[in-house]
Design a protein around this motif. Structure first.
Motif, PDB file in Angstrom:
ATOM      1  N   TYR A  54       0.812  -1.223   0.000  1.00 14.48           N
ATOM      2  CA  TYR A  54       0.000   0.000   0.000  1.00 14.48           C
ATOM      3  C   TYR A  54       0.844   1.271   0.000  1.00 14.48           C
ATOM      4  CZ  TYR A  54      -2.917  -3.733   1.794  1.00 14.48           C
ATOM      5  OH  TYR A  54      -3.546  -4.951   1.961  1.00 14.48           O
ATOM      6  N   GLN A  55       2.151   1.155  -0.022  1.00 14.12           N
ATOM      7  CA  GLN A  55       2.976   2.345   0.144  1.00 14.12           C
ATOM      8  C   GLN A  55       3.127   3.136  -1.143  1.00 14.12           C
ATOM      9  OE1 GLN A  55       6.400   0.496   2.370  1.00 14.12           O
ATOM     10  NE2 GLN A  55       5.904   2.154   3.790  1.00 14.12           N
ATOM     11  N   ASP A  56       3.234   4.450  -0.967  1.00 13.76           N
ATOM     12  CA  ASP A  56       3.406   5.402  -2.072  1.00 13.76           C
ATOM     13  C   ASP A  56       4.886   5.461  -2.413  1.00 13.76           C
ATOM     14  OD1 ASP A  56       3.699   7.648  -3.683  1.00 13.76           O
ATOM     15  OD2 ASP A  56       2.287   8.857  -2.531  1.00 13.76           O
ATOM     16  N   ARG A  75       8.352  -4.462  -4.745  1.00 14.94           N
ATOM     17  CA  ARG A  75       7.125  -4.239  -3.972  1.00 14.94           C
ATOM     18  C   ARG A  75       6.519  -5.582  -3.587  1.00 14.94           C
ATOM     19  NH1 ARG A  75       3.461  -0.062  -3.086  1.00 14.94           N
ATOM     20  NH2 ARG A  75       4.184   1.319  -4.739  1.00 14.94           N
ATOM     21  N   ARG A 259       1.005   2.399  -6.345  1.00 21.39           N
ATOM     22  CA  ARG A 259       0.630   3.515  -5.470  1.00 21.39           C
ATOM     23  C   ARG A 259       1.706   4.578  -5.634  1.00 21.39           C
ATOM     24  NH1 ARG A 259      -3.366   1.216  -5.791  1.00 21.39           N
ATOM     25  NH2 ARG A 259      -4.689   0.276  -4.183  1.00 21.39           N
ATOM     26  N   MET A 299      -6.661   7.968  -2.846  1.00 22.55           N
ATOM     27  CA  MET A 299      -5.627   6.937  -2.767  1.00 22.55           C
ATOM     28  C   MET A 299      -5.158   6.886  -1.311  1.00 22.55           C
ATOM     29  SD  MET A 299      -1.975   6.584  -4.827  1.00 22.55           S
ATOM     30  CE  MET A 299      -1.210   8.008  -4.025  1.00 22.55           C
ATOM     31  N   THR A 301      -2.662   5.299   1.358  1.00 23.87           N
ATOM     32  CA  THR A 301      -1.366   4.637   1.382  1.00 23.87           C
ATOM     33  C   THR A 301      -0.831   4.595   2.810  1.00 23.87           C
ATOM     34  OG1 THR A 301      -0.260   6.740   0.875  1.00 23.87           O
ATOM     35  CG2 THR A 301      -0.821   5.327  -0.982  1.00 23.87           C
ATOM     36  N   ASP A 312      -8.600  -1.769   0.801  1.00 25.81           N
ATOM     37  CA  ASP A 312      -8.510  -0.314   0.598  1.00 25.81           C
ATOM     38  C   ASP A 312      -9.297   0.133  -0.624  1.00 25.81           C
ATOM     39  OD1 ASP A 312      -6.523  -1.724  -0.918  1.00 25.81           O
ATOM     40  OD2 ASP A 312      -5.481   0.170  -1.284  1.00 25.81           O
TER      41      ASP A 312
END
Length: 363
Positions: A54-56, A75, A259, A299, A301, A312
Motif C-alpha cells: 500500500y505504500q506510495d 514491492r 501507489r 488513494m 497509502t 482499501d
C-alpha cells in the motif's frame, strides 16, 4: 504436520515475494495444491528497497538515489506494512499454511512473531529482545525484526507470513540514502533518528551468526511450535510455472508504481489535489482529488495491513462522491463493510478514513 523447507543463500530480491505469489495462486485455484512451506533466505544477492503493498513509492523512496546507487525496487505482493532496506546482511523467512491455523491475523502475529521469531532471535544471542504488537521485535527500543501476515480467501483460504532481520552489521549510510522516512513514523517512539532505530543480531547479540545458523534456528522454532517435521524440498513444475508468470508482473513498472503520488495527480489532472497523513499504530496517508468540495478520487497509502489485501479499494469506493462534510456517512459505510470479517492492522476503521477528511477539509 509436514512442512517443506526451501532454502536460499544470497537470494534474488524477488524471492522474498515467493510465499505471497504461491499463496495467492493457491487461493484462486491457479495452483491445485501447495504443502505447508517454510522459506528461509540467508542474505540477498544485491541491495533492494522492499515496499509494502500500500505504500506510495514517491513518498517512500528517493528515486534518483535508487538509480544512482544501483538499488533495486521491489514491492510486496498482497502484503502491507513498511518499507525496508535489505542487503547481503539480511536474513528473511516466509511461511505458508494452506489450511485454517489461526483464528485471525492478530493470533498469527502473536504466534509467528511473539513466539517463533522471538525464539529464533533469542537462540541467536539477542536475549533481551521483546515482541511489540502487532508485528515487531525490538531490543532496547531498536527494531530488530519486521514482519507481515496476510490471509487470502478467494476460493480457498491460505495464510502467508514474511519476516526479516539483519543478521550482520548493516551499511550505516546506504539505507538512508534510499529510504525516505517521514517524521511521523517516529512520533510514538523514544528514538527520533532513523539511524538509531535499526538493530542487528551481530550488534545486539552475544555472538556473530555463522552461515546456516539462521536456517537452523528457524527450523527448530517452527518445528517446536507446530509439532512439525521439516524436510528440504524444491518447487514443483507447476509452482515454477506460476512463479515465472508472476515474476514478470512483480518487475513491471505498473506494479512497482501501483501507489504513486505522481501517477495519482496525472490521472486526476484538472482536479484539486490535497494530502494528509496521520500516525496511529501505523501510518495512514490520504491523497485526494477534489471537485468543488466533493471527493472525486482517493488513494490511501501507508504501512498498515489489510484483510482481505485489497480492502482499501473497497473502502475508496464507499468514499468517492461524498463531500468533505460527510464524515459520519463515510464512517457508517466503512463500519458496515467491516462486518464482513475484514481487518485493518494498525488503525481502527474510523481512524483509517480520518486522514481523507483531514485532507478534504484542509486542516
Amino acid at each position: 504436520m509436514n512442512i517443506r523447507l526451501l532454502y536460499f543463500e544470497g537470494a534474488d530480491p524477488q524471492i522474498f515475494n515467493l510465499a505471497s505469489i504461491l499463496s495467492y495462486a493457491y487461493s484462486i485455484s491457479e495452483l491445485k495444491e501447495i504443502p505447508p512451506t517454510l522459506i528461509v533466505m540467508e542474505g540477498f544477492s544485491r541491495p533492494f528497497s522492499y515496499l509494502g503493498y500500500y505504500q506510495d513509492v514517491d513518498r517512500e523512496v528517493k528515486l534518483d538515489n535508487v538509480t544512482k546507487y544501483n538499488v533495486e525496487l521491489v514491492r510486496r505482493w498482497k502484503l502491507g506494512m513498511g518499507n525496508i532496506f535489505m542487503d547481503k546482511i539480511t536474513g528473511g523467512w516466509a511461511i505458508i499454511f494452506p489450511q485454517k491455523v489461526f483464528k485471525n491475523s492478530a493470533e498469527a502475529y502473536d504466534i509467528l512473531v511473539g513466539k517463533v521469531f522471538l525464539d529464533v532471535v533469542k537462540s541467536l544471542g539477542v536475549t533481551n529482545a521483546e515482541y511489540v504488537s502487532p508485528n515487531d521485535i525490538r531490543v532496547k527500543g531498536k527494531k530488530l525484526c519486521g514482519t507481515g501476515v496476510s490471509i487470502l480467501n478467494d476460493k480457498r483460504e491460505v495464510v502467508f507470513f514474511n519476516g526479516f532481520t539483519n543478521l550482520w552489521k548493516p551499511d550505516p549510510e546506504l539505507p538512508f540514502k534510499i529510504l525516505n522516512i517521514p517524521p511521523e513514523k517516529f512520533a510514538d517512539k523514544a528514538i527520533k533518528k532513523p539511524e538509531e532505530y535499526f538493530a542487528a543480531i551481530e550488534i545486539d547479540g552475544n555472538s556473530t551468526p555463522k552461515l546456516g545458523d539462521f536456517r537452523e534456528a528457524l527450523v527448530k522454532a517452527v518445528s517446536k511450535e507446530f509439532n512439525a517435521k521439516i524436510e528440504t524440498g524444491e518447487l514443483s513444475d507447476e509452482e515454477e510455472k506460476v512463479w515465472r508468470k508472476y515474476l514478470n508482473i512483480l518487475k513491471s513498472e505498473g506494479f512497482i508504481f501501483r501507489r504513486s503520488t505522481g501517477k495519482f495527480i496525472t490521472k486526476n489532472r484538472g482536479y484539486e489535489y490535497r494530502f494528509a497523513q496521520k500516525k496511529y499504530r501505523k501510518l495512514v496517508q490520504a491523497s485526494l482529488a477534489l471537485d468543488n468540495n466533493r471527493i472525486k478520487d482517493v488513494m490511501i497509502t501507508g504501512d498498515f495491513g489489510l484483510v482481505p489485501p485489497d480492502l482499501d479499494e473497497d473502502i475508496v469506493k464507499e468514499l468517492i462522491g461524498l463531500t468533505c462534510d460527510d464524515f459520519e456517512m463515510a464512517k457508517n459505510r466503512v463500519l458496515k463493510l467491516m462486518k464482513n470479517g475484514y481487518e485493518i492492522i494498525g488503525a481502527s476503521p474510523e481512524e483509517f478514513i480520518t486522514p481523507v477528511f483531514i485532507a478534504c477539509r484542509g486542516y
